[in-house]
Design a protein around this motif. Structure first.
Motif, PDB file in Angstrom:
ATOM      1  N   ASP A  10       0.828  -1.202   0.000  1.00 42.18           N
ATOM      2  CA  ASP A  10       0.000   0.000   0.000  1.00 42.18           C
ATOM      3  C   ASP A  10       0.866   1.256   0.000  1.00 42.18           C
ATOM      4  O   ASP A  10       0.581   2.220  -0.726  1.00 42.18           O
ATOM      5  N   GLY A  13       2.196   1.675  -3.344  1.00 44.58           N
ATOM      6  CA  GLY A  13       1.182   1.842  -4.384  1.00 44.58           C
ATOM      7  C   GLY A  13       1.189   0.691  -5.378  1.00 44.58           C
ATOM      8  O   GLY A  13       0.784   0.857  -6.530  1.00 44.58           O
ATOM      9  N   GLN A  15      -0.325  -2.731  -6.684  1.00 45.17           N
ATOM     10  CA  GLN A  15      -1.660  -3.301  -6.584  1.00 45.17           C
ATOM     11  C   GLN A  15      -1.713  -4.811  -6.737  1.00 45.17           C
ATOM     12  O   GLN A  15      -2.767  -5.418  -6.528  1.00 45.17           O
ATOM     13  N   SER A  16      -0.613  -5.444  -7.114  1.00 36.84           N
ATOM     14  CA  SER A  16      -0.628  -6.897  -7.272  1.00 36.84           C
ATOM     15  C   SER A  16       0.356  -7.548  -6.309  1.00 36.84           C
ATOM     16  O   SER A  16       1.439  -7.009  -6.033  1.00 36.84           O
ATOM     17  N   GLU A  17      -0.037  -8.700  -5.795  1.00 39.86           N
ATOM     18  CA  GLU A  17       0.812  -9.423  -4.856  1.00 39.86           C
ATOM     19  C   GLU A  17       2.081  -9.904  -5.550  1.00 39.86           C
ATOM     20  O   GLU A  17       2.022 -10.371  -6.695  1.00 39.86           O
ATOM     21  N   ALA A 165       5.240  -3.851 -11.127  1.00 40.58           N
ATOM     22  CA  ALA A 165       4.717  -2.518 -10.818  1.00 40.58           C
ATOM     23  C   ALA A 165       5.057  -1.545 -11.936  1.00 40.58           C
ATOM     24  O   ALA A 165       5.914  -1.823 -12.793  1.00 40.58           O
ATOM     25  N   SER A 169       5.978   3.367  -8.715  1.00 43.36           N
ATOM     26  CA  SER A 169       6.125   2.501  -7.544  1.00 43.36           C
ATOM     27  C   SER A 169       7.491   1.825  -7.528  1.00 43.36           C
ATOM     28  O   SER A 169       8.102   1.649  -6.462  1.00 43.36           O
ATOM     29  N   GLU A 230       4.188  -1.657 -17.164  1.00 40.48           N
ATOM     30  CA  GLU A 230       4.617  -2.477 -16.033  1.00 40.48           C
ATOM     31  C   GLU A 230       6.012  -3.053 -16.266  1.00 40.48           C
ATOM     32  O   GLU A 230       6.346  -3.493 -17.368  1.00 40.48           O
ATOM     33  N   ARG A 261       3.470   9.328  -3.606  1.00 44.94           N
ATOM     34  CA  ARG A 261       2.256   8.511  -3.552  1.00 44.94           C
ATOM     35  C   ARG A 261       1.084   9.211  -4.238  1.00 44.94           C
ATOM     36  O   ARG A 261       0.208   8.558  -4.819  1.00 44.94           O
ATOM     37  N   HIS A 268      -2.458   5.514 -11.371  1.00 40.82           N
ATOM     38  CA  HIS A 268      -3.470   4.445 -11.374  1.00 40.82           C
ATOM     39  C   HIS A 268      -4.794   4.946 -11.960  1.00 40.82           C
ATOM     40  O   HIS A 268      -5.465   4.218 -12.689  1.00 40.82           O
ATOM     41  N   LYS A 272      -6.836   3.594 -15.547  1.00 38.17           N
ATOM     42  CA  LYS A 272      -8.240   3.139 -15.674  1.00 38.17           C
ATOM     43  C   LYS A 272      -8.969   3.869 -16.788  1.00 38.17           C
ATOM     44  O   LYS A 272      -9.932   3.387 -17.339  1.00 38.17           O
TER      45      LYS A 272
END
Length: 272
Positions: A10, A13, A15-17, A165, A169, A230, A261, A268, A272
């Motif tokens: 978090d 920033g 968003q994927s594990e 990422a 990030s 990415e 951040r 992000h 979208k």
């Protein structure tokens, strides 16, 4: 995903594990793997007995399977009998290399009229760089990729961890690696195919005993399996643990990073 990791992601920033990976003795669960296929050996190629047609008929980029795993969970895996790619099986250590065919395919060495990747200027250049990469033999029959939380659920630990990422990030991971090691060259970004920067180079650096993080995602042939803009960074497990334990004492807890951040949030939103 545990709270410690969720908080760290978090702050960055991301968003994927992260994806953990390790060589394992038992065939991993699930069928998210390249098709079974017999890959020629280097010795067969030298004798003129190599047939690559089955390999290309069953071609399947490792990153396609990793992409499915990242989206749906479970395990992505490969082995000597489930290679996916003539180049990839050498980069991850299941075949000795380099194949002369791959050296010509990656450069500009195939007969005129046949499409090649042209990533390097000639087969000799590829063979020299392949020697620098020095792919290590696979340490077990299977190479498994899972979300790090799934490794923990199985009571196992990965050998390496790969973060995926966008650059805003990734800048945090890059600078954090230096903070933790006091090494100005701790982050490397050498030439390589997608699986080379994900697997080969991290293993090669680890064999020297020096902690290195490796940036990847530059190979145009595999970028279709990444999100827009990415890239990824692979770190050895001990550096991953240091990141989780010590990040709060670094710049990541400062006003400088708070400003970054805000940019990450805009990034992000734009995506979208």
């Amino acid at each position: 995903m545990n709270t410690e990791l969720a908080t760290f992601l978090d702050v960055l920033g991301i968003q994927s594990e992260p994806v953990g990976w390790a060589y394992e003795d038992e065939q991993p669960e699930g069928d998210n793997a390249p098709a079974q296929c017999c890959m020629p050996t280097l010795e067969q190629e030298k004798k003129g007995e190599a047939d690559f047609s089955p390999a290309f008929h069953n071609f399947s980029c490792l990153f396609k399977h990793i992409r499915v795993m990242r989206l749906k969970g479970g395990t992505a895996w490969c082995s000597a009998d489930h290679p996916g790619c003539p180049g990839g099986t050498q980069y991850v250590g299941y075949q000795k290399g380099p194949y002369d065919f791959i050296a010509r395919y990656v450069t500009n060495g195939l007969p005129e009229g046949m499409e090649t990747e042209r990533y390097l200027d000639g087969p000799d250049a590829f063979k020299n760089l392949f020697g620098c990469m020095d792919p290590k033999p696979a340490s077990a029959p299977y190479l498994a990729f899972r979300r790090v939380g799934d490794f923990a659920a199985l009571g196992r630990e990965p050998e390496f961890v790969s973060f995926f990422a966008r650059p805003e990030s990734m800048s945090g991971l890059h600078q954090l690696a230096a903070y933790l090691t006091n090494d100005a060259e701790v982050v490397a970004s050498p030439w390589g195919p997608g699986c080379g920067n994900l697997v080969t180079w991290p293993r090669t650096y680890a064999a020297t005993g020096r902690v290195r993080a490796v940036l990847g995602g530059w190979d145009p042939s595999m970028r279709k399996f990444l999100d827009m803009d990415e890239i990824y960074m692979t770190v050895p497990l001990r550096l991953y643990h240091d990141m989780l334990e010590r990040w709060s004492g670094s710049f990541l807890g400062s006003s400088t990073w708070n400003n970054q951040r805000k940019k990450i949030a805009r990034s992000h939103a734009k995506k979208k």
